[in-house]
Scaffold this motif. Sequence first.
Motif, PDB file in Angstrom:
ATOM      1  N   GLY A  55      48.885  51.835  41.425  1.00 49.28           N
ATOM      2  CA  GLY A  55      48.989  50.478  41.952  1.00 49.28           C
ATOM      3  C   GLY A  55      50.444  50.153  42.252  1.00 49.28           C
ATOM      4  N   ARG A  58      48.868  47.398  39.400  1.00 48.41           N
ATOM      5  CA  ARG A  58      48.211  46.095  39.320  1.00 48.41           C
ATOM      6  C   ARG A  58      48.700  45.438  38.043  1.00 48.41           C
ATOM      7  NH1 ARG A  58      45.272  44.834  44.066  1.00 48.41           N
ATOM      8  NH2 ARG A  58      44.205  46.697  44.796  1.00 48.41           N
ATOM      9  N   ASP A  91      39.648  46.840  31.633  1.00 52.45           N
ATOM     10  CA  ASP A  91      40.497  48.003  31.422  1.00 52.45           C
ATOM     11  C   ASP A  91      41.093  47.953  30.019  1.00 52.45           C
ATOM     12  OD1 ASP A  91      42.206  50.229  33.032  1.00 52.45           O
ATOM     13  OD2 ASP A  91      43.507  49.156  31.619  1.00 52.45           O
ATOM     14  N   PRO A 120      34.954  40.917  42.787  1.00 52.19           N
ATOM     15  CA  PRO A 120      35.841  42.078  42.724  1.00 52.19           C
ATOM     16  C   PRO A 120      37.107  41.772  41.927  1.00 52.19           C
ATOM     17  CG  PRO A 120      35.047  41.743  44.963  1.00 52.19           C
ATOM     18  CD  PRO A 120      34.652  40.525  44.187  1.00 52.19           C
ATOM     19  N   THR A 121      37.466  42.673  41.021  1.00 55.01           N
ATOM     20  CA  THR A 121      38.695  42.557  40.253  1.00 55.01           C
ATOM     21  C   THR A 121      39.188  43.951  39.917  1.00 55.01           C
ATOM     22  OG1 THR A 121      39.703  41.797  38.178  1.00 55.01           O
ATOM     23  CG2 THR A 121      37.342  42.290  38.132  1.00 55.01           C
ATOM     24  N   PRO A 122      40.477  44.179  40.007  1.00 51.60           N
ATOM     25  CA  PRO A 122      40.998  45.496  39.636  1.00 51.60           C
ATOM     26  C   PRO A 122      41.107  45.683  38.129  1.00 51.60           C
ATOM     27  CG  PRO A 122      42.799  44.087  40.321  1.00 51.60           C
ATOM     28  CD  PRO A 122      41.535  43.299  40.547  1.00 51.60           C
ATOM     29  N   TYR A 123      40.897  44.598  37.370  1.00 54.84           N
ATOM     30  CA  TYR A 123      41.169  44.643  35.941  1.00 54.84           C
ATOM     31  C   TYR A 123      39.936  44.924  35.084  1.00 54.84           C
ATOM     32  CZ  TYR A 123      45.322  42.523  37.839  1.00 54.84           C
ATOM     33  OH  TYR A 123      46.442  42.281  38.597  1.00 54.84           O
ATOM     34  N   THR A 159      35.734  46.971  35.300  1.00 51.56           N
ATOM     35  CA  THR A 159      34.684  47.659  36.038  1.00 51.56           C
ATOM     36  C   THR A 159      33.397  46.847  35.914  1.00 51.56           C
ATOM     37  OG1 THR A 159      35.686  49.800  35.573  1.00 51.56           O
ATOM     38  CG2 THR A 159      33.384  49.803  36.274  1.00 51.56           C
ATOM     39  N   ARG A 166      32.542  49.790  43.999  1.00 46.34           N
ATOM     40  CA  ARG A 166      33.829  49.088  43.995  1.00 46.34           C
ATOM     41  C   ARG A 166      34.165  48.565  45.381  1.00 46.34           C
ATOM     42  NH1 ARG A 166      38.005  48.528  40.593  1.00 46.34           N
ATOM     43  NH2 ARG A 166      37.024  49.918  39.088  1.00 46.34           N
ATOM     44  N   LYS A 213      36.980  46.176  47.773  1.00 48.30           N
ATOM     45  CA  LYS A 213      38.414  45.862  47.818  1.00 48.30           C
ATOM     46  C   LYS A 213      38.623  44.519  47.126  1.00 48.30           C
ATOM     47  CE  LYS A 213      40.898  46.908  51.351  1.00 48.30           C
ATOM     48  NZ  LYS A 213      41.542  46.921  52.692  1.00 48.30           N
ATOM     49  N   SER A 214      39.512  44.505  46.136  1.00 46.92           N
ATOM     50  CA  SER A 214      39.760  43.311  45.349  1.00 46.92           C
ATOM     51  C   SER A 214      41.046  42.643  45.791  1.00 46.92           C
ATOM     52  CB  SER A 214      39.815  43.659  43.860  1.00 46.92           C
ATOM     53  OG  SER A 214      40.769  44.645  43.641  1.00 46.92           O
TER      54      SER A 214
END
Length: 427
Positions: free
Chosen positions: A283, A285, A308, A343-346, A348, A422, A424-425
Amino acid sequence: MDDHDPLASFAALLTDRGRFLLDEVREVEPAQELAVATRLRREHPVELVSAAIAQARWRQRAVGKFGGADAGRMFFTANGVEQATRATVAAYRAERFTELGVRSVADLCCGIGGDAIALARAGVRVLAVDRDPLTCAVARANADALGLDDLIDVREADVTEVDTSAYDAVFVDPARRGGRQGGAARWGSPQAFSSGGASVRGGGRVTGGRVFDPEAYSPPLSWAIDVALKAPHAALKVAPGIPHEAVPGDAEAEWVSDSGDVKEAVLWFGTEPGLVRATLLPGPRRLRGRGLPDPQVRPPGRYLYEPDGAVIRAHLVAEVAEEVGGGLLDETIAYVTADAVTPTPYATAYEITDQLPFSVKKLKALLRERKVGTLTVKKRGSAVEPEELRRKVKPQGPNSATVFLTRVQGAPTMLIGHPVQRQKSPG
């Protein structure tokens, strides 16, 4: 060469004969080592052949941390392979230093030089210090092998006796394995957490019956903090399980994961005192703590979010819950549930199709009905071992599923579902 002198054995590897042997054993697989060693020992010293084969083995193990190109040129010790910082993490930290305007760093407890290499590649001048002669020799060889010896000055010394006042920043990576002997006073209050997984606010865990004690580091964390406070900028690498109450108020605390695996925690000085951050690589992130209260506990929704590990360790599950509009399944478990997918990258996201009270018999019947042959078992707040459960339910079929063994408002529960594709967040 003297096989009882590791430093002499390593020095022999840097000779023409040693480098020839390193090339000879570069691609040797473990099953071939004995045959290759027997052949080479007919013409070369036994100890030198053994040292070359050991380096080949360590280089192969180091590929995951340093990549094939660097690992194939670098030198290692047994401990150095295990304890060196992963190159992606070291590069991220070097980038943070350069963003702060840092042009020179005193790298204390430098080990084999993983962080020094990343700093030098970022254009930072590095004083790399370690008290072990062999470790220093390996660090020098690595700087030379990677063409960075003009930026990395390796010094064999006790880090507590090094003057760092001429450097823009200090980086300390104290030894955390085995601890210190003697009566060092505890600094902070280590916490214990259940083996079922880190709690929402309890990011640390007891591992193998050991409690992380910052004063058992070598050198102790209290010494490292004193050094950090005297420098314009500093970063202290600590165990990810460090108790939050052991973090000084004038430090920024950052937990870092790489591809989903928590790698380290770092205390930053000269940045944003009191900030708590979770950083996810690649990242990066970066999730900033906002001091939110614990999320509300609510009934399971259609979606479950697994934060995560860096988010959990940083105690930022509440920030994720707010982002996805969710709450907790249980006040002590770091699973977030929501009615919609955001959607969030932090975290799953999983879509939950079934909720059952814990029962091996019921789970086996459901999997048979769904023709599930590939079963992923995740647990948090459950004493059941995933492999034991797989043996009992004997999944068979073309389909796949994920089962979460957890608690829902205190009750042992199974949630069955599958990962959400997944998207795009933002951010």
